[in-house]
Motif scaffolding. Sequence first.
Motif, short mmCIF file in Angstrom:
data_model
loop_
_atom_site.label_atom_id
_atom_site.label_comp_id
_atom_site.label_asym_id
_atom_site.label_seq_id
_atom_site.Cartn_x
_atom_site.Cartn_y
_atom_site.Cartn_z
N ALA A 171 31.84 -3.55 9.47
CA ALA A 171 31.49 -2.34 10.21
C ALA A 171 32.23 -2.46 11.54
O ALA A 171 32.03 -3.43 12.27
N ILE A 172 33.13 -1.53 11.78
CA ILE A 172 33.91 -1.61 13.02
C ILE A 172 33.56 -0.40 13.89
O ILE A 172 33.28 0.68 13.37
N LEU A 173 33.57 -0.60 15.19
CA LEU A 173 33.26 0.53 16.06
C LEU A 173 34.14 0.54 17.30
O LEU A 173 34.67 -0.49 17.72
N GLY A 174 34.30 1.77 17.81
CA GLY A 174 35.03 2.00 19.05
C GLY A 174 34.50 3.30 19.64
O GLY A 174 33.83 4.07 18.94
N SER A 175 34.80 3.54 20.90
CA SER A 175 34.23 4.74 21.52
C SER A 175 35.06 5.98 21.23
O SER A 175 34.63 7.10 21.49
N SER A 176 36.28 5.80 20.70
CA SER A 176 37.12 6.98 20.40
C SER A 176 37.34 7.11 18.90
O SER A 176 37.07 6.19 18.13
N GLN A 177 37.86 8.29 18.52
CA GLN A 177 38.14 8.56 17.10
C GLN A 177 39.18 7.59 16.53
O GLN A 177 39.31 7.48 15.32
N ASP A 178 39.92 6.90 17.41
CA ASP A 178 40.96 5.97 16.93
C ASP A 178 40.40 4.92 15.97
O ASP A 178 41.13 4.35 15.17
N ILE A 179 39.10 4.68 16.07
CA ILE A 179 38.50 3.66 15.22
C ILE A 179 38.69 3.99 13.74
O ILE A 179 38.86 3.10 12.90
N HIS A 180 38.67 5.29 13.44
CA HIS A 180 38.83 5.68 12.03
C HIS A 180 40.25 5.37 11.53
O HIS A 180 40.45 5.10 10.36
N GLU A 181 41.21 5.41 12.46
CA GLU A 181 42.59 5.06 12.08
C GLU A 181 42.69 3.59 11.69
O GLU A 181 43.37 3.24 10.73
N THR A 182 42.01 2.74 12.46
CA THR A 182 41.99 1.31 12.11
C THR A 182 41.45 1.16 10.69
O THR A 182 42.01 0.44 9.86
N ALA A 183 40.35 1.87 10.41
CA ALA A 183 39.74 1.76 9.07
C ALA A 183 40.71 2.26 8.00
O ALA A 183 40.87 1.62 6.96
N ALA B 285 31.22 4.83 18.34
CA ALA B 285 29.99 4.41 19.03
C ALA B 285 30.37 3.73 20.34
O ALA B 285 31.34 2.97 20.40
N ASP B 286 29.58 4.02 21.35
CA ASP B 286 29.80 3.45 22.68
C ASP B 286 28.86 2.26 22.84
O ASP B 286 27.64 2.43 22.76
N VAL B 287 29.43 1.08 23.06
CA VAL B 287 28.59 -0.13 23.13
C VAL B 287 27.55 -0.08 24.26
O VAL B 287 26.56 -0.79 24.21
N SER B 288 27.80 0.76 25.25
CA SER B 288 26.86 0.80 26.37
C SER B 288 25.64 1.68 26.07
O SER B 288 24.72 1.77 26.88
N LYS B 289 25.65 2.34 24.91
CA LYS B 289 24.55 3.27 24.58
C LYS B 289 23.67 2.69 23.46
O LYS B 289 24.14 2.46 22.33
N GLU B 290 22.41 2.50 23.78
CA GLU B 290 21.50 1.85 22.82
C GLU B 290 21.43 2.61 21.50
O GLU B 290 21.45 1.99 20.43
N ASP C 247 23.64 4.49 20.05
CA ASP C 247 24.87 4.32 19.27
C ASP C 247 24.85 2.98 18.54
O ASP C 247 25.16 2.88 17.35
N ILE C 248 24.47 1.94 19.26
CA ILE C 248 24.48 0.60 18.67
C ILE C 248 23.44 0.50 17.56
O ILE C 248 23.70 -0.03 16.47
N GLU C 249 22.25 1.04 17.83
CA GLU C 249 21.18 1.02 16.81
C GLU C 249 21.64 1.70 15.53
O GLU C 249 21.40 1.22 14.43
N ARG C 250 22.33 2.83 15.71
CA ARG C 250 22.81 3.60 14.55
C ARG C 250 23.78 2.75 13.71
O ARG C 250 23.69 2.70 12.49
N VAL C 251 24.70 2.07 14.38
CA VAL C 251 25.69 1.26 13.66
C VAL C 251 25.01 0.09 12.95
O VAL C 251 25.28 -0.19 11.77
N VAL C 252 24.11 -0.57 13.65
CA VAL C 252 23.46 -1.75 13.07
C VAL C 252 22.59 -1.34 11.87
O VAL C 252 22.63 -1.98 10.81
N GLN C 253 21.86 -0.25 12.01
CA GLN C 253 21.02 0.20 10.89
C GLN C 253 21.87 0.60 9.69
O GLN C 253 21.58 0.23 8.54
N VAL D 22 27.26 -5.99 25.44
CA VAL D 22 27.06 -7.28 24.76
C VAL D 22 25.55 -7.51 24.53
O VAL D 22 25.13 -7.93 23.46
N PHE D 23 24.77 -7.19 25.54
CA PHE D 23 23.31 -7.31 25.43
C PHE D 23 22.77 -6.44 24.28
O PHE D 23 22.03 -6.91 23.42
N LEU D 24 23.19 -5.17 24.27
CA LEU D 24 22.63 -4.24 23.28
C LEU D 24 22.98 -4.62 21.84
O LEU D 24 22.13 -4.59 20.95
N ALA D 25 24.24 -4.99 21.64
CA ALA D 25 24.66 -5.33 20.27
C ALA D 25 23.98 -6.61 19.82
O ALA D 25 23.51 -6.72 18.68
#
Length: 238
Positions: free
Chosen positions: A30-42, A58-63, A65-71, A114-117
């Motif tokens: 599961a890879i994440l980034g704050s911009s649409q560029d992440i889909h290009e990596t995938a 997903a923005d790592v600074s937003k709880e 966003d991180i919860e959504r990715v982890v779930q 880092v804390f949130l993730a």
Amino acid sequence: KDQVAIVTGASRGIGREVARQLAEKGVKLAILGSSQDIHETAEDLKEEEYENIQSFVADVSKENDIERVVQATEKAYGKIDILINNAGIGAFKKVEDVTVEEWEKTFSINVQGVFLATKAVLPIMKKHQFGTIITVASDVSRYTIPEAGSLYTSTKYAVQGFMGAVAQEVREEGIRVGTINPGMVDTYFANSKQGLPEKEKWLKVENIAESIVYMAGVPKHMLIDELHLHPLTQTYPR
Ligand code: NJP
């Protein structure tokens, strides 16, 4: 084999190469980034015939966003074995030129991210009594050099302290927590570009990614808690 990893900040630079090398090892991602560029990596990884790649804006600074990715990751793959806290930004100014907005933004990504993730994956790792969390800190998380500036330096010192304390909290649960502290790496960091001639002797993303993959792949009873890497030509305090 059959491992599952989340890599933050994988749109480009170190995170992108970490994702590629983990995919090469057959790790589900599961890879994440704050911009649409992440889909290009995938998409690029899928073109290289790697399977099991999920990408999230997903923005790592937003709880949330991180919860959504982890779930979503736990739902898709059933577990999370590896978290690579890589997303980070640089802000290099003299202290009197740093604005409160820059201060808050840099801390919210480099430290709160880092804390949130970490907080979000730990219950899942505890359920399985196994996990590895590696955070990309910096050489300036252990000493100060003038060019790094007080803002960036203090975020990385904070990350180092945070990870060290978390490592103590979770080791009895089979969870390994470590940091990797690179010197100068040829990436897009701080609005730079990869491959500029003046960065020829800097560390390459492959060097950092190989080390991260190694740290994550050591036997279960073993912990590499910190790794420092520098370009041979970079001077640093000792
Ligand atoms: O930087 P770069 P690096 N939420 O700019 C993502 C540390 N480090 O690979 O958001 C989620 O090429 C961004 O993607 P996007 C450094 O502190 C570096 O060099 O989609 N993701 C991109 O994928 C950092 O912790 C050097 O634009 C966010 C990635 O982060 C790590 O290495 C030296 C995000 C940044 O890629 C990786 O940096 C050192 C957010 N809010 C430590 N904001 C060095 N390069 O010399 C950004 O000691 N990203």
